[in-house]
Enzyme design. Structure first.
Site, PDB file in Angstrom:
ATOM      1  N   GLN A 103       0.826  -1.071  -0.098  1.00  0.00           N
ATOM      2  CA  GLN A 103      -0.402  -0.166   0.031  1.00  0.00           C
ATOM      3  C   GLN A 103       0.808   1.328  -0.040  1.00  0.00           C
ATOM      4  O   GLN A 103       2.087   1.460   0.913  1.00  0.00           O
ATOM      5  CB  GLN A 103      -0.858   0.128   1.125  1.00  0.00           C
ATOM      6  CG  GLN A 103      -1.538  -1.072   1.583  1.00  0.00           C
ATOM      7  CD  GLN A 103      -2.957  -1.316   0.753  1.00  0.00           C
ATOM      8  OE1 GLN A 103      -3.608   0.077   0.045  1.00  0.00           O
ATOM      9  NE2 GLN A 103      -3.612  -2.116  -0.017  1.00  0.00           N
TER      10      GLN A 103
ATOM     11  N   ASP B 234      -6.646 -12.127  -3.348  1.00  0.00           N
ATOM     12  CA  ASP B 234      -5.945 -10.542  -3.549  1.00  0.00           C
ATOM     13  C   ASP B 234      -5.074  -9.963  -5.285  1.00  0.00           C
ATOM     14  O   ASP B 234      -3.698  -9.544  -4.782  1.00  0.00           O
ATOM     15  CB  ASP B 234      -4.755 -10.409  -2.461  1.00  0.00           C
ATOM     16  CG  ASP B 234      -5.087  -9.291  -2.417  1.00  0.00           C
ATOM     17  OD1 ASP B 234      -4.625  -7.832  -3.124  1.00  0.00           O
ATOM     18  OD2 ASP B 234      -3.794  -9.311  -1.612  1.00  0.00           O
TER      19      ASP B 234
END
Length: 395
Positions: A150, A283
């Site tokens: 992230q 994911d």
């Protein structure tokens, strides 16, 4: 919509398997199911019979609640074509429903992706593709200590007003939010999400076991990609992973690709949580279905080698996993039954989301199901009664 019947098929549901069964489909729904020898009771008129390969099993359509992209598109592309490509590609791996998942980015880019998702959902989509059932907002309310892939420069404290703005732009499509409990110290956002029926998951967090337990009391009911991007199983400082395994009111999702989590740890999670407590997710990123090379993820360069995508510093960045591979792996890693695998790939996600029309092969439900061979390769996938993928007829 066509009407058809599958005959002499083994139907696997999360709680039982029926051999030599038939499944009758009308109007995109499962009209009837039963033992093939009694089919005339539910089949007064002739409808098309679909051939079923010997040894194949029919499982509920898989539901991926955490997927960023595939086939060179990503939710953050914020285009109709990107979501359309995802919806058309995912049935090849047995996925019939998905939550389009965002990543931490500048708030304006997240807004753009959410508005695009709302526009996509508003269109009358063909039944012959995976259904986007909502949005999973992954970030930006994460801890820099456990950011993983992230982008750290866009991480921030939880903000109720910002979420309200985003949910308005998404026209209510945000069904799932992953956040770090310590980024919401007064639990204002957690309580707001829970009150408004949005699933709240702990993720990319360095919280202690005690902090997660308090967050769970405020509404956190799930842990995102167990073991990845979180404080772990330290014997003196138990963290998010410890709380995830110990709290039976908290479900866990896991990336069973053998890269993110060692098979032995997947087996540990299964023994701790049972099939009812685990959701298999991918994911996956835009590089899935493509070749080795470099790709974009949230404005970052990701290098793909085999089944491992990683950032320049070596951080694993999403996956190349497909849902049918996740099912095959969980069977191999844990020795679980096919029924339990069906729960982890379909039923648990549907139940978590309150989607009573999906998750199992039963009368009245959407005709979402997947025909798998013995190796759990996808032979055919139906989405709401329409064929969405057939092996050998790609493209």
């Amino acid at each position: 919509m066509e009407e058809f019947v599958l005959r002499n098929v083994t139907v696997v549901n999360p709680d039982h398997t029926m051999d030599n069964a038939y499944v009758l489909v009308k109007g995109g729904k499962i009209a009837a199911i039963g033992e093939d020898q009694y089919i005339t009771q539910d089949l007064p008129e002739i409808v098309e019979e679909k051939e079923v390969e010997s040894g194949a099993v029919l499982v509920p359509g898989m539901i991926d609640v955490h997927i960023h992209g595939t086939n060179n598109v990503d939710t953050m592309d914020a285009t109709q074509e990107a979501l359309k490509t995802m919806a058309e590609t995912l049935p090849s791996e047995g996925t019939t429903s998905f939550l389009a998942t965002t990543i931490t980015q500048h708030p304006d880019l997240i807004t753009k992706a959410l508005k695009n998702a709302a526009s996509f959902a508003a269109e009358d989509r063909s039944a012959g593709c995976a259904e986007m059932i909502g949005v999973h907002l992954e970030g930006p309310f994460f801890s820099k200590d456990k950011a993983g892939a992230q982008p750290k420069e866009h991480l921030m404290q939880a903000d109720v007003e910002l979420f309200q703005k985003w949910q308005k732009e998404a026209e209510g499509l945000i069904k799932w939010v992953s956040l770090a409990p310590e980024q919401d110290p007064d639990h204002a956002l957690i309580r707001y999400l829970t009150k408004n029926g949005v699933i709240t998951a702990a993720a990319h967090s360095n919280a202690s076991l005690e902090e997660v337990e308090k967050a769970a009391n405020s509404g956190v009911s799930h842990v995102t990609h167990l073991f990845n991007g979180m404080s772990g199983l330290h014997h003196r400082e138990p963290g998010v992973a410890s709380a995830a395994l110990l709290n039976q009111n908290v479900t866990n999702e896991i990336i069973a690709d053998g890269v993110h989590v060692h098979p032995a740890m997947v087996k540990l999670a299964f023994h701790m949580k049972g099939a009812a407590g685990l959701l298999l997710i991918t994911d996956s990123i835009r590089a899935k279905c493509l070749h080795n090379g470099t790709y974009d993820l949230g404005g970052q360069t990701v290098t793909v080698e085999g089944n491992k995508p990683y950032l320049e510093d070596g951080t694993i960045a999403g996956s190349m996993l497909k849902m049918n591979e996740a099912m095959r792996n969980i069977l191999d890693y844990t020795g679980c039954t096919v029924e339990e695998a069906a729960a982890m790939t379909a039923w648990n996600a549907a139940a978590k989301l309150g989607l009573s029309r999906k998750g199992s092969i039963e009368p009245g439900k959407d005709a979402d199901f997947v025909l798998l061979d013995r190796e759990k390769e996808v032979l055919r996938t139906w989405c709401r009664g329409e064929i969405a993928y057939e092996k050998g007829k790609e493209g």
